[in-house]
Each structure stands twice: as C-alpha cells, then as structure tokens.
Design a protein around this motif. Structure first.
Motif, PDB file in Angstrom:
ATOM      1  N   ALA A  18       0.806  -1.234   0.000  1.00  0.00           N
ATOM      2  CA  ALA A  18       0.000   0.000   0.000  1.00  0.00           C
ATOM      3  C   ALA A  18       0.831   1.272   0.000  1.00  0.00           C
ATOM      4  O   ALA A  18       0.300   2.355  -0.259  1.00  0.00           O
ATOM      5  N   THR A  19       2.136   1.152   0.296  1.00  0.00           N
ATOM      6  CA  THR A  19       2.976   2.352   0.287  1.00  0.00           C
ATOM      7  C   THR A  19       3.716   2.492  -1.047  1.00  0.00           C
ATOM      8  O   THR A  19       4.450   3.450  -1.240  1.00  0.00           O
ATOM      9  N   ARG A  51       5.315  -3.019   4.990  1.00  0.00           N
ATOM     10  CA  ARG A  51       6.170  -3.105   6.182  1.00  0.00           C
ATOM     11  C   ARG A  51       6.320  -1.760   6.887  1.00  0.00           C
ATOM     12  O   ARG A  51       6.506  -1.720   8.104  1.00  0.00           O
ATOM     13  N   SER A  52       6.249  -0.655   6.153  1.00  0.00           N
ATOM     14  CA  SER A  52       6.464   0.669   6.769  1.00  0.00           C
ATOM     15  C   SER A  52       5.514   0.868   7.942  1.00  0.00           C
ATOM     16  O   SER A  52       4.334   0.516   7.855  1.00  0.00           O
ATOM     17  N   VAL A 123       2.727  -6.037  -4.930  1.00  0.00           N
ATOM     18  CA  VAL A 123       4.096  -6.220  -4.414  1.00  0.00           C
ATOM     19  C   VAL A 123       4.883  -6.982  -5.463  1.00  0.00           C
ATOM     20  O   VAL A 123       4.313  -7.462  -6.443  1.00  0.00           O
ATOM     21  N   PRO A 125       6.760 -10.010  -7.388  1.00  0.00           N
ATOM     22  CA  PRO A 125       6.263 -11.372  -7.575  1.00  0.00           C
ATOM     23  C   PRO A 125       6.805 -12.378  -6.569  1.00  0.00           C
ATOM     24  O   PRO A 125       6.141 -13.394  -6.290  1.00  0.00           O
ATOM     25  N   LEU A 127       6.768 -12.187  -3.573  1.00  0.00           N
ATOM     26  CA  LEU A 127       5.894 -12.232  -2.390  1.00  0.00           C
ATOM     27  C   LEU A 127       4.539 -12.890  -2.673  1.00  0.00           C
ATOM     28  O   LEU A 127       3.753 -13.113  -1.754  1.00  0.00           O
TER      29      LEU A 127
HETATM   30  P1  NAP Z   1       7.178  -0.537  -5.253  1.00  0.00           P
HETATM   31  O1  NAP Z   1       6.949   0.914  -5.438  1.00  0.00           O
HETATM   32  O2  NAP Z   1       8.563  -1.046  -5.073  1.00  0.00           O
HETATM   33  O3  NAP Z   1       6.285  -0.980  -4.009  1.00  0.00           O
HETATM   34  C1  NAP Z   1       6.416  -2.248  -3.416  1.00  0.00           C
HETATM   35  C2  NAP Z   1       5.486  -2.301  -2.235  1.00  0.00           C
HETATM   36  O4  NAP Z   1       5.644  -3.570  -1.604  1.00  0.00           O
HETATM   37  C3  NAP Z   1       5.760  -1.243  -1.181  1.00  0.00           C
HETATM   38  O5  NAP Z   1       4.539  -0.818  -0.640  1.00  0.00           O
HETATM   39  C4  NAP Z   1       6.547  -2.014  -0.131  1.00  0.00           C
HETATM   40  O6  NAP Z   1       6.347  -1.354   1.074  1.00  0.00           O
HETATM   41  C5  NAP Z   1       5.853  -3.359  -0.214  1.00  0.00           C
HETATM   42  N1  NAP Z   1       6.656  -4.466   0.290  1.00  0.00           N
HETATM   43  C6  NAP Z   1       7.910  -4.812  -0.093  1.00  0.00           C
HETATM   44  N2  NAP Z   1       8.314  -5.899   0.594  1.00  0.00           N
HETATM   45  C7  NAP Z   1       7.298  -6.234   1.422  1.00  0.00           C
HETATM   46  C8  NAP Z   1       7.105  -7.256   2.366  1.00  0.00           C
HETATM   47  N3  NAP Z   1       8.049  -8.173   2.642  1.00  0.00           N
HETATM   48  N4  NAP Z   1       5.920  -7.322   3.004  1.00  0.00           N
HETATM   49  C9  NAP Z   1       4.946  -6.413   2.759  1.00  0.00           C
HETATM   50  N5  NAP Z   1       5.071  -5.414   1.860  1.00  0.00           N
HETATM   51  C10 NAP Z   1       6.232  -5.329   1.202  1.00  0.00           C
HETATM   52  O7  NAP Z   1       6.556  -1.390  -6.456  1.00  0.00           O
HETATM   53  P2  NAP Z   1       5.341  -0.978  -7.394  1.00  0.00           P
HETATM   54  O8  NAP Z   1       5.869  -0.216  -8.548  1.00  0.00           O
HETATM   55  O9  NAP Z   1       4.247  -0.414  -6.576  1.00  0.00           O
HETATM   56  O10 NAP Z   1       4.913  -2.407  -7.988  1.00  0.00           O
HETATM   57  C11 NAP Z   1       4.222  -3.378  -7.253  1.00  0.00           C
HETATM   58  C12 NAP Z   1       3.929  -4.565  -8.162  1.00  0.00           C
HETATM   59  O11 NAP Z   1       3.137  -4.130  -9.255  1.00  0.00           O
HETATM   60  C13 NAP Z   1       5.182  -5.190  -8.789  1.00  0.00           C
HETATM   61  O12 NAP Z   1       4.951  -6.563  -8.964  1.00  0.00           O
HETATM   62  C14 NAP Z   1       5.258  -4.519 -10.157  1.00  0.00           C
HETATM   63  O13 NAP Z   1       5.933  -5.309 -11.094  1.00  0.00           O
HETATM   64  C15 NAP Z   1       3.786  -4.403 -10.491  1.00  0.00           C
HETATM   65  N6  NAP Z   1       3.467  -3.335 -11.436  1.00  0.00           N
HETATM   66  C16 NAP Z   1       3.769  -2.045 -11.148  1.00  0.00           C
HETATM   67  C17 NAP Z   1       3.427  -1.053 -12.042  1.00  0.00           C
HETATM   68  C18 NAP Z   1       3.707   0.397 -11.755  1.00  0.00           C
HETATM   69  O14 NAP Z   1       3.299   1.247 -12.567  1.00  0.00           O
HETATM   70  N7  NAP Z   1       4.339   0.741 -10.654  1.00  0.00           N
HETATM   71  C19 NAP Z   1       2.773  -1.373 -13.246  1.00  0.00           C
HETATM   72  C20 NAP Z   1       2.464  -2.706 -13.500  1.00  0.00           C
HETATM   73  C21 NAP Z   1       2.812  -3.678 -12.583  1.00  0.00           C
HETATM   74  P3  NAP Z   1       7.318  -1.467   2.355  1.00  0.00           P
HETATM   75  O15 NAP Z   1       8.707  -1.224   1.876  1.00  0.00           O
HETATM   76  O16 NAP Z   1       6.764  -0.421   3.260  1.00  0.00           O
HETATM   77  O17 NAP Z   1       7.114  -2.830   2.879  1.00  0.00           O
END
Ligand code: NAP
Length: 491
Positions: A18-19, A51-52, A123, A125, A127
C-alpha cells in the motif's frame, strides 16, 4: 452520454504494497474515483498493508495529500475525500514473516460473513507465494475471497507454472485475477463491441480482406528508476508477452459464444496456441543509444543501467503468423519500445485493395484502414475512399470517419474511467472476463521462451537506435521486405 454507475455491496479490500508506487498512483486513486462516482458504498473497508510503520492516521494523511488533486480533477465534493478516508485503514505487515498478520486477522475477523474479500498483491512477484500461503494459514480466506495478482506473472514458462501451482494450492482459478491493465482500457473492450456488435466488420475480418495488422505500443520514457527490474526483463518479457499478446488475441480471436469469462478466454487461448514459432529473421531487437555528443544519460540505455555490455533489448519488433483458417497468410507485425518518438498504443488493421479499380491508374491505390487508438485519445478511425471534391475527373482520396470516445461518450474535459477503476470493480463483482487465465499466461510464455532462448544461444546483441526515433532501421526493413511499411508512431 454518462455511463450508468451500478453500486456494489460493501466489500473488504486489502492492498498489499500500500505504500508503493502502483498502489499510490493507481489503485487508491481508482478506488477514490469509484467512491466519488457513488459506486463504492459506505461500510466498505480498504486496508493498506506494507512493512512501513504507519499508523492509520499517518497513512490517511499522506494519502489525503496524494488524492487531493483528484478532487479538482474530478470535480468531486470536497467532503468526499474525508468520507473516503474513513473507509481506509493501515496495518504494518511483512509478507515474508509472521509480523503483523494477527493484526490483519483481528481487523478482518469482525467482517460480516458473506461479504466479498479482495486481496490485491501490489508487491513484487517473489511475495505472491508467501502472501497466498499466509492468507490461508491465518484463516483469512473463504469462498468469497479473490486475489489480484500484478504483472509480471513469472519470468518464463517454468516460473509461471510454478506460480500458478502455488496459487492453485490455496485458491481456485475462479478466485485468481491476473491483471493486465491494458485489458481494462475502454477501447480494448470497444474492440470486442466493434467486432462482435456490428455486422459491418466481422465478415471482412479475415485473411481474404485484411492485408496485415500492426500493433504498436510505444513509450517515450526510458528505464530510469526501473533499471534492475528491466535488466532482468527487457521489452520481450515486459511488454510483448503480456500487453501486445493480449491485444493480438482480442484482434484475432473467433467470436466467443457469449461474453462470458471462460468463453472469451478460451478463444484467446486458441489464438496463442495457433501462433507459429517466429523465425529469427522476423524479429528485430533494439536498444536506445546516444547518437550525438549532446545526448544525455537518459538517451543511453547502457549508461542508465550502468552496464556497457548489456544485451537487454529496450525495443522489439516481430512478424507473427496465426495458423488457422481465418488468418492463414495474414501477417501480424508487433512492435514495442522505450525512448521512442511518441507515447502511443495503436492497432492498425490494413485492408486489401479493391480487387479491381474501375477508376484507372491515375486514381491511385486506396485501401481501407481501421485505426484503433488505445492511448492517448482513445478512439477508432476508419479511413474510407471518396472522390476528391471539385471538377476535373475522378481522383480519389482517403478521409477518416473518426470516432473519438472523448466526443462520443461526453468525456471531453473530464477524465474517462481509468483501466484500474474498471478492473478493480470487475474483481469486486466477480467478473473475470478481462483478466488472464493461468493457461493463457503459460501459453504466452510457451511462445516467447524459445525466442529468448535462441537470442541467448546465439549471443544476439540488440541494434542501437536513436532515442526519440521510431526504432532501429531493421524494423523498417522487416516490413519493407514484404512491400509494406509501418504506420506512423504518432497517435
Ligand atoms: P514498489 O513501489 O517497489 O512498491 C512495493 C510495495 O511492496 C511497497 O509498498 C513495499 O512497502 C511493499 N513491500 C515490499 N516488501 C514487502 C514485504 N516483505 N511485506 C509487505 N510489503 C512489502 O513497487 P510498485 O511499482 O508499486 O509495484 C508493485 C507490483 O506491481 C510489482 O509486482 C510490479 O511489477 C507491479 N506493477 C507495477 C506497475 C507500476 O506502474 N508501478 C505497473 C504494472 C505492474 P514497504 O517497503 O513499506 O514494505
């Protein structure tokens, strides 16, 4: 014309990640907009998890800053944001350990029975499996549970299969929503409406009348900010395996018996299975590179990823053939790339010339052309041939019959529903039509894997292309060899 909003029953939605960027930029704004539209009722609970260590109050406050600009964009009631935030809470939680799960359990255990529960895996993949397992072991699932899984779904066929197996050990296929946001775009659904809702096109939609089809997904941005992910992926895995293949399926599939999830997905799967393996000389790989001294870092893929020898492609173009009765002999040219001249996603259906011109040579050659714009300015243009106005003989010209959705649907000046809005509400309603089924994803990897394996075996190096251009010159040759050319990259 304003589309009808049908409210859903109150539901629970947990956003893991969510962050993160996707949740903050797409998922939560999409939920807010559906709330403003009156589709999400009070009593719904949206729980952010990551996690934040935010408190609910702190999470709401940073979300408020993010969503504030959406209020003016959507002419929303200023009170709407405060009301929406009341639906939102936050649980610090680690997907890969036991930390925070009891708190999530406590929040959800007061749920009224029978309400829809959506878990959105926003998150990485790695996870997906641990989240699925913990949801199960903490007793957070039931028959009304749905999980939404973001791309990338696997890295190749083996990893996609393993992921499907992991998810299948905890959820039925009917509970798994593999999201490809391209499928949520208005025009993509209109593609089906145009094809299967009109008599005009479908009789011509085959190799007898269609000369060839081009699918272009062009981006102006480079890979900055996503270097590590992109280096493992490349254009083939990042775009071709999912977005472009999904568009190919919708363009080429047979009419399903009904607009029902499995009927549609069965037809898409048949398209993928009918794809011939691609000949190596029908593929062009490219990598954006600086071609003049004033070029900046963003113009240089290798500089951006910090590896002067990398052979990851930021561009790919290929010619595909579908071996079935409808399409035998009609090539499909697909291309996608980064740091190109324009941001556009366009499908061009080029019809054949009339078999005989009664107007003679001087009238020129004219063929109909259907252009489907997915972004920007979603819409469809059909070019038809008419007489050039004025006296002086019969000269012909092509004019567009333009259906811009912004005009037709009254969304001009406002924001049309984002793909995520539509797709999330489909999850809540339990409609999987616009989501990929496990066997579809595996079949797509099954087609892509040998191409990548061949590059690796041959040590193939992508061709450099100038940032801001239309891609490598070899991609033009790919069509020129067939006496064809790419339609412009501009929308
Ligand atoms: P991101 O900005 O790196 O965010 C990852 C999120 O996962 C953060 O909220 C992080 O928060 C959380 N996280 C990481 N490790 C965790 C853990 N062990 N337990 C719980 N939460 C955890 O990535 P994103 O760009 O949002 O992308 C998320 C997913 O969507 C990925 O699979 C990506 O390939 C896919 N995707 C993204 C986009 C895009 O436009 N961004 C487009 C298509 C697909 P904390 O660090 O606070 O835990």
């Amino acid at each position: 014309m304003v589309s009808k909003v049908i409210p859903v029953e109150p539901f629970d939605l947990v956003v893991f990640g969510a962050t993160g960027d996707l949740a903050q930029r797409k998922i939560l704004p999409a939920l807010f907009r559906r709330f403003c539209a009156g589709q999400i009722p009070h009593g719904t609970r949206i729980i952010g998890a990551a996690r934040s260590g935010f408190s609910t109050a702190a999470y709401r406050s940073q979300l408020a800053q993010r969503l504030d600009r959406d209020i003016s964009l959507n002419n929303a009631d200023p009170d709407a944001l405060a009301q929406f935030l009341q639906l939102v809470s936050y649980v610090p939680l680690d997907g890969s350990s036991e930390s925070g799960w009891s708190d999530l359990h406590d929040q959800l255990s007061v749920a009224e029975s029978g309400r829809v529960q959506v878990y959105y895996f926003s998150v990485g993949p790695a996870l997906f499996g641990p989240l699925a397992e913990r949801l199960h072991s903490y007793g957070l699932t039931n028959a009304a549970t749905r999980i939404v899984v973001e791309k990338p779904f696997g890295h190749d066929l083996a990893s996609a299969r393993a992921l499907n197996r992991t998810l299948a050990s905890h959820f039925d296929e009917g509970q798994i929503y593999r999201i490809d946001h391209y499928l949520g775009k208005e025009t993509v659904q209109n593609l089906m409406a145009v094809r299967f809702g009109n008599m005009l096109f479908e009789p011509l939609w085959n190799s007898q009348y269609v000369d060839h089809i081009q699918i272009t997904v062009a981006e102006t941005v480079g890979v900055r900010g996503r270097e590590a992910y992109y280096e493992r992926s490349g254009a083939m895995r990042d775009m071709m395996q999912n977005h472009l293949m999904q568009l190919l399926c919708l363009i080429a599939m047979e009419p399903p018996a009904k607009f029902d999830p499995d009927a549609v997905r069965d037809e898409k799967l048949k398209v993928i299975r009918a794809l011939d393996p691609v000949e190596p000389y029908h593929i062009v790989r490219g990598q954006y590179a600086p071609t003049h001294p004033a070029a900046g870092d963003d113009d240089d893929y290798r500089q951006t990823v910090g590896d002067q020898r990398t052979s990851t492609e930021s561009y790919v173009a290929l010619k595909a053939h579908i071996s079935n009765w409808r399409w035998a002999g009609t090539p499909f040219y697909l291309r996608t790339g980064k740091r190109l001249a324009a941001r556009s996603s366009v499908i061009n259906v080029l019809f054949k010339d009339a078999p005989h011109s009664i107007f003679g040579e001087e009238a020129g050659r004219h063929a109909n052309h259907l252009k489907i714009r997915l972004q920007p300015n979603e819409g469809i243009t059909l070019s038809v041939t008419i007489k050039e106005p004025g006296p002086g003989g019969m000269r012909l010209m092509d004019v567009p019959l333009d259906m811009s959705f912004a005009d037709a649907l009254g969304t001009k000046g406002g924001n049309p529903a984002d793909a995520y809005e539509r797709l999330i509400m489909d999850v809540v309603r339990g409609n999987q039509t616009l989501f990929m089924r496990g066997d579809e994803v595996e079949a797509a990897w099954g087609w892509i894997d040998p191409i990548i394996a061949d590059w690796q075996a041959r040590g193939d190096v992508p061709k450099p292309y100038e940032s801001g251009s239309t891609g490598p010159g070899d991609a033009d040759l790919l069509l020129r060899r067939d006496q064809r050319e790419w339609r412009g990259i501009n929308p």
